[in-house]
Write a protein that holds these residues in place. Structure first.
Motif, PDB file in Angstrom:
ATOM      1  N   LYS A 222      55.615  -6.283  67.574  1.00 19.50           N
ATOM      2  CA  LYS A 222      55.720  -4.753  66.423  1.00 19.50           C
ATOM      3  C   LYS A 222      54.754  -3.811  66.808  1.00 19.50           C
ATOM      4  N   ILE A 224      51.826  -0.946  67.355  1.00 19.27           N
ATOM      5  CA  ILE A 224      52.288   0.676  66.884  1.00 19.27           C
ATOM      6  C   ILE A 224      51.017   1.253  67.678  1.00 19.27           C
ATOM      7  N   SER A 246      58.278  -0.415  69.076  1.00 18.32           N
ATOM      8  CA  SER A 246      57.707   0.284  68.274  1.00 18.32           C
ATOM      9  C   SER A 246      56.031   0.827  67.929  1.00 18.32           C
TER      10      SER A 246
END
Length: 960
Positions: A222, A224, A246
């Motif tokens: 996940k 970023i 992501s």
């Protein structure tokens, strides 16, 4: 009598011990209270209400407790704490947050027992001075969500055990000295690849080496923000990076990555900022057609294959900034590139673009800079209405259009955003130790450096972005009900690491100063990322400056009905004793404050008064002049004798009764602004005498006037010579002589003055050249004596000039002689380039570091050099560059002393075919009495100093 004093002392000590025992048992868990007291004993500069009472029951600053009186949080940012993290902290078993950010005085290692704090969720030690290895025991903190250890001095490997922190959201280890490879799991040991739910990997500005592991990335991550910039990473960019759908920010710049960019990077459709510059990447330019969210792209300084203009130039709908410099891209630049509605900056210099440049008529309304220097562009089609910066220097177009404004080396710089007064308020004049808020209210703001690691925009003059950022920060403070009136952003520039850096000031609401608890809370909002930026700004970090203007904090607390009568009697006795002690301390401090206030309002009160001088002091080596004497020698301050003017006042040429020519700096009449600086300069120059320091003839402190009388310096300042204003032209050898002279003047101040003196404002406008072009260091208005040489530094508000200012001093407020060395290093680079340290948003130190290639002639810096030097024989040039860069090392400990700089410059002069002994006394008769076109000589007996504690100009401004 002595026996009675001893008994009283012993009695008070006994009462204080009883008080501590009583108060520890009052409310806070006894073990935890003892631990907090232990921390207080180990640290200097703890909050004022940590001296007595109960940590929980009496609301100690920075201490937060639950309903069961367990300490659950310690937040103590920007309080100037000094000391180490001791074993006492392991007793705080309920601790969930530990934030000690922005305390440069906290040193030593993080102890291994940190791993025993099983409930810790936030470990935030940003901007301290912790060192050594990060303990592997941190991997035992299974509840940890925020791990922020950036901007310290940690070394060694990244602990692989961090991979055990399954709940980790934020990992920031940037700006340290970490080495070796990025750890990944191997079946026996964990690694960072196990952090699939972690959204932030901030590992830039370290010394990490080896390849970026393929195993680090996977499709279920996940992540970023991936920041690996400014390291020593090698090998290829792993293709698995393309699996992290992501990802929004990617910084791999300033490493040694090689090979081709993996083709599947085009799958990262959410990436908004991508930096791949300053590596050794090869192969074709990557196809970025699918990266529809891309706003900021920089792939400069790589060795990609020669290629035609890529098709994706015109297909990226979100692009604001395109930077492709020092590559080998050819062909015409498509007009469609400029029609991208958000486009702000296009930097394509040093490529092979050719043909015709046509910006067209449908260009972005935000387009502010098109830099296509040193390409093969032959024509530029005008008429489209584009009137902002376009730089075509070094193209065939400029060979036949030399008069075009687009062919000038120096163009009008973009003025960065700066907070302006709001609500139509009328700006006021604040005391020198205060600053004016956007609402035109004088106060003591909390300040620091706010840096954006990957902003989506590049136009620094666009108020839209910065006004929104100010509003966002302010709304966050309001949301958390903090006593903040307003915030301001100033001194915005792109720093050496390509981060957007700015000076943030936070002003108190309804009061002159913040309390210690206010600063603790404000710092925590910024250190633990409670304030969230929008995607336009990307990830940020904040480094707060120590706040020293605190209000007195009450130590009051709640009463307890369970206290026994005996404890009440003891407490009463203790209170009475403490009142007496506090009263005594108050009287001593009041007397000291009164004395300081008198010295500030009447800076000459402490000087000896004589009958001859009236109110004027008499100092050895400096003559006191009456107002009438100065009036006569300037012909009643005739306009024809005026040779300079500035915020401080005016400078006049005068002739004393004995025929000596002098320059007289006269403060604005009726204004005592700058009085302390005035006194400082007189005191400094009256006791230092060296041929490379400007001589003070005397002063006038008569009839409300403040005037300084200097020897008359014929050829003005080094700055005016480098910019061509004075008519003096400096070749390579003359510049070496100037550098050596200035270095000797500084070395004298550091090593031979008693006490040693730190100049604090070394810059080209403060180096004056006499009729023989001998360098003389001038303007001592901001100088500081090193009265405590054992300490090695002076803690003081930050003052100096942007561009020359030592970043270590700026961050820590600890002034050392190495701060002058940093400024001198910038001065050496200015001697080479004849440019301002900061020009068009570019910092000369960063420009030299980025462009420098030791494998090329002149280190590949020929495009940065002053054209006057190109035709000279530059003996010792490379050694000169090496010396300059050693002076501007980030940490003062790595910079040479000025005496060492003198030695190195003498060696460089030998390499240039000069004899440093002979040159030290040489003359240049052909340059005597150089004057301006108007007939008046240039004499900058002042400065352009800014007080960065408040952001406003100080009382001393250069007389130009």
């Amino acid at each position: 009598m002595k026996r009675m004093k001893k008994m009283i002392s012993l009695g008070l000590s006994f009462l204080l011990v009883l008080a501590q025992i009583m108060l520890i048992s009052a409310a806070t868990n006894a073990q935890e209270a003892a631990a907090v007291y232990g921390l207080g004993d180990q640290w200097s500069n703890t909050p004022s209400n940590w001296n007595s009472g109960d940590p929980c029951d009496d609301n100690w600053v920075g201490i937060h407790c639950d309903n069961n009186s367990h300490v659950t949080s310690i937040t103590l940012s920007s309080l100037g704490l000094e000391g180490t993290l001791t074993g006492d902290i392991q007793s705080l078993t309920e601790l969930g947050t530990l934030d000690l950010s922005y305390n440069k005085g906290l040193t030593g290692q993080i102890p291994a027992f940190i791993g025993s704090l099983s409930k810790l969720e936030n470990l935030i030690l940003v901007g301290c001075s912790f060192s050594g290895e990060i303990p592997a025991e941190i991997g035992s903190l299974k509840q940890l969500i925020f791990l922020s250890l950036n901007s310290n001095k940690f070394s060694g490997r990244i602990p692989s055990t961090i991979g055990n922190l399954a709940k980790l959201y934020w990992l920031d280890l940037a700006d340290n000295l970490l080495t070796d490879e990025i750890p990944v799991s191997d079946g026996k040991n964990p690694g960072l690849d196990m952090l699939i739910d972690t959204k932030h990997f901030h590992l830039g500005m370290n010394q990490l080496s080896g390849a970026i592991p393929e195993q680090l990335f996977s499709s279920n991550m996940k992540l970023i923000h991936l920041l690996l910039d400014n390291n020593n990473l090698t090998g290829e960019i792993p293709s698995t990076l393309g699996l992290v759908q992501s990802l929004e920010v990617l910084r791999l710049d300033r490493n040694h990555l090689s090979g081709s960019v993996p083709s599947n990077i085009n799958n990262l459709t959410k990436v908004a900022e991508m930096h791949l510059s300053n590596n050794d990447l090869t192969g074709p330019l990557p196809n970025l057609t699918g990266m529809i969210s891309l706003t900021y792209l920089d792939m400069s300084n790589n060795t990609f294959d020669e290629s035609a203009t890529p098709a994706w130039f015109s297909t990226l709908p979100s692009l604001t900034t395109l930077v492709l410099e020092y590559l080998r891209v050819s062909g015409e630049i498509p007009m469609a590139l400029f029609s991208s509605s958000p486009l702000q900056t296009v930097r394509l210099r040093n490529n092979k673009f050719n043909g015709t440049l046509n910006i067209g008529t449908a260009f972005s309304s935000q387009l502010e800079l098109v830099d296509v220097q040193y390409n093969n562009i032959e024509l530029y089609t005008e008429g489209g209405g584009y009137n902002n910066q376009l730089i075509l220097v070094g193209n065939p177009y400029c060979e036949h259009e030399a008069s075009s404004p687009h062919c000038l080396e120096s163009q009008q710089p973009i003025t960065p955003y700066s907070t302006e007064p709001q609500d139509n308020c009328v700006p006021v004049s604040c005391p020198t130790d205060q600053s004016m808020s956007p609402h035109c209210i004088c106060a003591y703001p909390y300040s620091g450096t706010f840096s954006l690691r990957a902003p989506s925009f590049s136009y620094l003059g666009n108020s839209t972005y910065f006004t929104r950022l100010e509003n966002d920060i302010m709304n966050s403070f309001r949301k958390h009900q903090l006593p903040v009136d307003s915030v301001s952003l100033n001194n915005i520039n792109t720093d050496v690491d390509e981060y957007l850096s700015m000076h943030l000031q936070v002003f108190p609401s309804g009061k002159l100063r913040f309390e210690q608890s206010d600063i603790s809370n404000i710092g925590f909002i910024l250190s633990n990322q409670t304030f969230k930026t929008s995607k336009d700004f990307g990830p940020y970090f904040f480094i707060g400056a120590p706040y020293t203007a605190f209000l007195e904090t009450s130590t009051g607390g709640k009463s307890s009905n369970s206290k026994t009568v005996i404890i009440g009697v003891v407490a009463g006795a203790v209170v009475l004793a403490l009142i007496l002690i506090i009263l005594l301390v108050f009287l001593v401090r009041h007397k000291k404050k009164t004395k300081n206030a008198v010295e500030k309002s009447q800076p000459f009160e402490s000087w000896v008064v004589t009958k001859r001088s009236g109110d004027a002091p008499q100092l050895k080596g400096a003559r006191s002049f009456t107002y009438e004497e100065i009036r006569k020698c300037t012909n009643n301050f005739a306009e024809s004798n005026e040779i300079g003017t500035g915020g401080y006042g005016k400078v006049y040429k005068g002739t004393l009764a004995n025929g000596q020519l002098v320059a007289i700096k006269r403060a604005q009449q009726g204004s005592m602004q700058g009085g302390l600086e005035f006194k400082t300069e007189i005191e400094m120059l009256s006791r230092v005498h060296h041929k490379n320091l400007v001589s003070l003839i005397g002063f006038c402190f008569d009839k409300g006037e403040q005037m300084l009388i200097y020897e008359y310096i014929t050829n003005g300042s080094l700055k005016e010579s480098l910019t061509g204003k004075s008519g003096v032209q400096l070749d390579w050898k003359r510049r070496l002589r100037v550098a050596l002279g200035a270095a000797k003047g500084l070395a004298y101040l550091h090593d031979l003055a008693d006490p040693p003196i730190i100049h604090r404002d070394i810059k080209s406008s403060n180096i004056l050249l006499d009729n023989h072009l001998n360098a003389k260091v001038s303007d001592f208005g901001l100088s500081k004596p090193m009265t405590d040489t054992d300490k090695g530094h002076v803690t003081t508000q930050v003052k100096g000039t942007m561009g020359y200012l030592d970043p270590e001093y700026y961050m820590s407020q600890q002034l050392t002689e190495k701060s002058d060395v940093y400024s001198f290093g910038v001065l050496l680079l200015e001697l080479l380039t004849a440019r301002k340290p900061i020009e068009l948003g570019r910092y000369v130190v960063r420009e030299v570091r980025v462009m420098m290639d030791k494998g090329k002639d002149l280190y590949g810096l020929d495009q940065l050099l002053d054209p006057i030097l190109i035709s000279s024989s530059l003996g010792g040039f490379c050694e000169f560059i090496d010396l300059a860069l050693s002076c501007v090392e980030e940490e003062g400990i790595n910079r040479p002393k000025m005496s060492q700089v003198v030695t190195e410059l003498e060696k460089i002069m030998v390499l240039a075919g000069m004899n440093p002994i002979i040159e030290a006394g040489s003359t240049s008769s052909s340059y005597e009495a150089t004057t301006s076109k108007s007939g008046g000589s240039y004499h900058p007996y002042g400065n352009e100093a800014f007080d960065y504690s408040g952001g406003a100009p100080s009382a001393k401004v250069e007389a130009k």
